[in-house]
Enzyme design. Structure first.
Site, PDB file in Angstrom:
ATOM      1  N   ASP A 218       2.838  11.608 -23.748  1.00  0.00           N
ATOM      2  CA  ASP A 218       2.399  11.032 -25.029  1.00  0.00           C
ATOM      3  C   ASP A 218       0.930  11.384 -25.213  1.00  0.00           C
ATOM      4  O   ASP A 218       0.476  12.383 -24.652  1.00  0.00           O
ATOM      5  CB  ASP A 218       2.685   9.524 -25.044  1.00  0.00           C
ATOM      6  CG  ASP A 218       2.902   9.000 -26.456  1.00  0.00           C
ATOM      7  OD1 ASP A 218       2.025   9.236 -27.303  1.00  0.00           O
ATOM      8  OD2 ASP A 218       3.938   8.367 -26.735  1.00  0.00           O
ATOM      9  N   HIS A 241       0.359  14.719 -26.315  1.00  0.00           N
ATOM     10  CA  HIS A 241       0.331  14.648 -27.775  1.00  0.00           C
ATOM     11  C   HIS A 241      -1.086  14.733 -28.331  1.00  0.00           C
ATOM     12  O   HIS A 241      -1.310  14.428 -29.497  1.00  0.00           O
ATOM     13  CB  HIS A 241       1.034  13.382 -28.273  1.00  0.00           C
ATOM     14  CG  HIS A 241       2.520  13.406 -28.024  1.00  0.00           C
ATOM     15  ND1 HIS A 241       3.368  12.419 -28.440  1.00  0.00           N
ATOM     16  CD2 HIS A 241       3.299  14.317 -27.386  1.00  0.00           C
ATOM     17  CE1 HIS A 241       4.621  12.716 -28.077  1.00  0.00           C
ATOM     18  NE2 HIS A 241       4.592  13.862 -27.430  1.00  0.00           N
TER      19      HIS A 241
END
Ligand SMILES: *[C@@H]1O[C@H](CO)[C@@H](O)[C@H](O)[C@H]1NC(C)=O
Length: 392
Positions: A218, A241
């Protein structure tokens, strides 16, 4: 002759003063308190006893963790200590239970709550998250899992040379803190692991993240509401991310994000580079004063992105616009390659357009050609070479 006497009186006092202030810190070795470095015996009680002793000491205290693997269940370290200099010196690995049902929905695995003056030096924290990730991927009913290391409502924290492996949820969280330095941090988890943000900061001021390497599933760093005076420098991100301000503006009443510097960072193969993301719904939140500087993108899907229409699952926000006002965001010296045609996307709020966006010396390419840019409700200026051509 009078001053001789004075000197004789003063000297022992001075000596005593220096002697006391340089007193070696008391050290508590977790092995002496019963911890077992076998990776199987629950050592939580020994760690908590070491903390209780260090916290109750009127002198600076060190908790020493020798090499070896130590199984820890939920380990909470609370403040109101008698000294404000406690160091965890970790030469070993702290291991979470491999059965994710044991931590279950507890939220935090290792938590410092309301502490002042705590340092962690070295150490590996192994969250053993793979079982929980697999459960989540299978669509079965799974517990949410635990953040590996959290600091909550704490001040004057230093974490250096720490490695976090395979957290169940977030790796490191800084919440409601002031003056926190994280340096030489390594975060390592699979690029497909769910919700394993590397470092999450919220409601905190004066947080510095330096010289760190984050590979996870993430956000490498996520910046939540109420973050001010944040400094990020020399961080390598990927897979992951990217570095994200947001998601913001989920709540109607929300403190803003102010004065964020992100400098000398590299993104490799990440989903985003530098991102600002807000929910498409009313909010008092804002973002003001952000500098992204000296950034290298290598094959990044969305290198530069502001997305103010975040509405996962299209629940509770369709047809609404973000109340979060974004202003004074500078992108300076941003270079590299995009993995998609649009390398720069400013999708701002219709009612609160982005203002004061500055692009200086930006060059982003897609398949050896200039990439494209897209803008909605975004205003600002450019200087120097800017590729793709600005749409501000
Ligand atoms: C912004 O934050 C940095 C620390 O990251 C601090 O040194 C600086 O003084 C802050 N600037 C303002 C205007 O508050």
């Amino acid at each position: 002759m009078v001053w001789h006497i004075n000197l004789l009186l003063v000297f022992p006092l001075l000596f005593n003063f220096f002697n006391r202030s340089s007193a070696a810190p008391v050290t508590y070795n977790v092995l002496s308190l019963g911890a077992k470095p076998d990776g199987k015996t629950d050592s939580t009680k020994s760690f908590v006893s070491a903390w209780t002793a260090a916290c109750g000491s009127e002198q600076p205290a060190t908790i020493y963790v020798p090499p070896g693997r130590y199984l820890l269940q939920k380990a909470y370290f609370n403040g109101k200590c008698k000294n404000n200099a406690i160091t965890f010196h970790i030469d070993g690995t702290l291991v979470a239970p491999s059965d994710y049902n044991i931590l279950g929905n507890v939220g935090n695995w290792i938590l410092f709550e309301g502490v002042t003056g705590v340092s962690i030096r070295g150490g590996i924290l192994d969250g053993q998250g793979t079982g929980l990730w697999a459960c989540k991927a299978s669509g079965r009913n799974c517990p949410s899992g635990a953040t590996t290391l959290s600091f909550s409502n704490s001040n004057n924290i230093v974490v250096s040379g720490l490695t976090s492996l395979n957290s169940q949820m977030f790796h490191i969280v800084v919440n409601g803190c002031h003056n926190v330095k994280l340096q030489g941090i390594k975060v390592l988890a699979s690029g497909s692991s769910p919700n394993t943000d590397g470092i999450h900061v919220q409601l905190s001021s004066g947080v510095t993240i330096l010289n760190s390497k984050i590979s996870t599933g993430d956000d490498c760093v996520s910046i939540g509401a109420g973050t001010t005076d944040l400094w990020i420098e020399n961080v390598a991100c990927g897979p992951g991310h990217g570095i994200s301000i947001g998601s913001l503006g989920k709540d109607l009443q929300e403190p803003g994000v102010q004065n964020v510097t992100v400098k000398a960072v590299t993104f490799k193969g990440t989903q985003n580079g530098v991102r600002i993301k807000t929910w498409g719904r009313p909010s008092s939140g804002f973002v003001s004063g952000v500098l992204f500087q000296h950034v290298i993108m290598v094959n990044v899907q969305n290198p530069v992105v502001i997305d103010q229409n975040y509405c996962p699952g299209n629940i509770n926000c369709p047809g609404q616009v973000s109340g979060v006002k974004i202003r004074d965001v500078t992108y300076r010296d941003i270079h590299g390659t995009s993995a998609t045609p649009v390398a720069m996307k400013f999708d701002c709020s219709k009612t609160n357009p982005c203002s004061g966006i500055t692009l200086e010396d930006v060059k982003l390419t897609y398949q050896n050609q200039p990439a494209a840019a897209s803008c909605a409700n975004a205003g600002g200026t450019t200087s120097g070479l800017v590729v793709p051509t600005s749409c501000l």
